[in-house]
Scaffold this motif. Structure first.
Motif, PDB file in Angstrom:
ATOM      1  N   PRO A  29      54.601  82.476  22.052  1.00  0.00           N
ATOM      2  CA  PRO A  29      55.930  81.434  22.862  1.00  0.00           C
ATOM      3  C   PRO A  29      55.496  80.664  23.616  1.00  0.00           C
ATOM      4  N   THR A  71      57.667  74.048  31.889  1.00  0.00           N
ATOM      5  CA  THR A  71      58.146  75.244  31.383  1.00  0.00           C
ATOM      6  C   THR A  71      59.984  74.117  31.594  1.00  0.00           C
ATOM      7  N   SER A 111      63.266  74.606  30.396  1.00  0.00           N
ATOM      8  CA  SER A 111      64.077  75.767  30.272  1.00  0.00           C
ATOM      9  C   SER A 111      65.467  74.545  31.040  1.00  0.00           C
ATOM     10  N   ILE A 158      64.039  77.406  26.326  1.00  0.00           N
ATOM     11  CA  ILE A 158      63.744  78.735  26.219  1.00  0.00           C
ATOM     12  C   ILE A 158      64.448  79.616  27.499  1.00  0.00           C
ATOM     13  N   SER A 180      64.852  85.083  31.503  1.00  0.00           N
ATOM     14  CA  SER A 180      63.677  85.355  31.830  1.00  0.00           C
ATOM     15  C   SER A 180      62.226  85.464  30.847  1.00  0.00           C
ATOM     16  N   TYR A 181      62.367  84.459  29.723  1.00  0.00           N
ATOM     17  CA  TYR A 181      60.893  84.488  30.115  1.00  0.00           C
ATOM     18  C   TYR A 181      60.379  83.194  31.437  1.00  0.00           C
ATOM     19  N   PHE A 206      56.594  83.835  32.827  1.00  0.00           N
ATOM     20  CA  PHE A 206      56.240  82.775  32.929  1.00  0.00           C
ATOM     21  C   PHE A 206      55.867  82.260  34.188  1.00  0.00           C
TER      22      PHE A 206
END
Length: 454
Positions: free
Chosen positions: A54, A197, A201, A206, A209-210, A214
């Motif tokens: 991931p 990240t 997103s 991604i 939920s991840y 994270f």
């Protein structure tokens, strides 16, 4: 990741980050080492990014691999390699965090497009590479590194508190302060990773939920690390304060004892000189008395001239060594026929180099016959370099020993740690200088060559 990205992005990126990290740690990496590190890390990066690891977690894996590769290639200690890897990657991540959003805003591309398009990824990497190169040049130009910073922490009122053993051990300060350094760098790296990240997103790279998982993990880690940093700072501040006070007191007492002993010795010798002159005058030898006074005054004047050099710290150290030599019945003659303003070494470092060489020479001649109990120290300068020479008579150094005397912990004396010459070699080579020794039945000469500042 394509082969093109591997060669044009991952390889130079790893080389630059390694060069940056090792420079921040206080060392000068070799080009061959950097190239090897780049090849291995690029291969690891290709494997990790081609797998199903991931996003975010792959950065942590690459960091650990990066540290191990630096350790294996450079042969620096593991803790120094960890500092180099963590510092280099953190600075690179921050540079990327600041540059990439601006490039995306200017070009209109999304983060996912920039990651997936090999050509765009190369274009986006070029400003990052330029920024890292400028940072490396800046750090080297102004000699900024972790070791230098923590040595300055050991200073009080301009008085250097570092010990010779500390200067020799490349990891002394890093071992002592690495937990704090790591606790400061890790949150910065995590925040930069979190920022990337979020960008990914927003463009659907991604899932939400991840991202939530994270983000929660990163937030908790940053809070914990911040708390640990505060505790570590308080504890280290207390240790530094106590160490500096104790070392300053001990060093001051030691210097005062040396000077007091020197003054006592000079007063004792003055009485002998006065008696000699009185005796010569009593027997009517006025010419001999005048010559005796002239010769004695000439010797005192020569020693006094040391104070008039343009580096007061070095002058003070040499004057103290002369007093210590006189207390041991050693004739220490010093000749400085140049300015010391362009020395590449700091005053404390120059004192460590000269002081260790003089101490070794005094050990060598201390038990020699009176007529051979002398040491000559000379500092000269050509158009491009300074030359320090410390010469003394005595038993020659064996050829097999000469090859070992600059190694740490090697000593021909049972009660010595064998650190002095190793310190000299490390300090001299740090500024691209050299130290050599020649020894025969008549004399042993240590020669230090240092490039003058341009």
């Amino acid at each position: 990741m394509t082969v093109l990205q591997l060669l044009l992005i991952s390889l130079p990126e790893a080389i630059l980050v390694a060069a940056l990290g090792i420079t921040i740690a206080g060392f000068s990496p070799r080009l061959k080492q950097l190239f090897i590190i780049g090849i291995f890390h690029a291969l690891v990066s290709y494997i990790v990014r081609s797998s199903q690891v991931p996003f975010g977690l792959h950065t942590i894996i690459l960091l650990l691999a990066f540290i191990l590769i630096i350790y294996a290639v450079t042969r620096l200690s593991l803790i120094t390699s960890a500092l180099a890897g963590l510092a280099g990657l953190t600075v690179f991540a921050v540079a990327e965090m600041l540059i990439v959003p601006q490039l995306l805003k200017i070009t209109g591309y999304t983060y996912v497009q920039a990651l997936n398009d090999p050509v765009l990824r190369i274009y986006f990497f070029l400003p990052e590479a330029a920024a890292i190169i400028l940072i490396i040049i800046f750090f080297r130009r102004y000699r900024i590194d972790i070791l230098t910073y923590w040595k300055k922490v050991k200073q009080t009122g301009g008085f250097t508190m570092s010990r010779d053993e500390d200067m020799l051990d490349e990891d002394f300060y890093i071992k002592q302060y690495f937990p704090l350094i790591a606790l400061v760098l890790c949150p910065i790296l995590l925040l930069a990773l979190l920022n990337s990240t979020f960008f990914l997103s927003r463009t659907g790279g991604i899932s939400d939920s991840y991202l939530n998982i994270f983000t929660t993990f990163i937030s908790l880690a940053v809070v914990v690390l911040a708390g640990l940093s505060a505790v570590a700072i308080k504890r280290i501040a207390k240790v530094v304060e106590v160490e500096c006070t104790a070392k300053q007191t001990a060093e001051t007492i030691f210097r005062m004892e040396e000077l007091i002993n020197s003054i006592r010795k000079q007063r004792h010798d003055f009485n002998h000189h006065l008696q000699a002159v009185y005796g010569l005058l009593e027997v009517g030898s006025s010419r001999e008395a005048r010559d005796y006074i002239r010769n004695t005054f000439s010797t005192i004047t020569t020693h006094g001239e040391l104070i008039k050099t343009d580096n007061h710290e070095i002058s003070a150290m040499l004057y103290t060594k002369i007093g210590l030599a006189e207390a041991k019945n050693i004739n220490l003659e010093v000749l400085i026929n140049c300015s010391l303003k362009d020395l590449p070494l700091k005053s404390g470092e120059a004192n460590s180099v000269l002081g260790n060489l003089i101490d070794n020479a005094m050990d060598a001649v201390e038990r020699a016959p009176g007529e051979r109990c002398h040491i000559n120290v000379e500092i000269t300068k050509s158009s491009s370099e300074f030359v320090f020479t410390v010469a003394n008579p005595g038993k020659p150094i064996e050829p097999e020993t000469i090859n070992k005397i600059f190694e740490p912990n090697f000593s021909t004396k049972k009660d010595r740690q064998g650190l002095g010459l190793a310190i000299v070699k490390k300090l001299v080579e740090r500024c691209n200088g050299s130290v050599s020794v020649s020894s025969n039945s008549g004399e042993t000469i240590f020669t230090v060559r240092l490039p003058a500042k341009k």
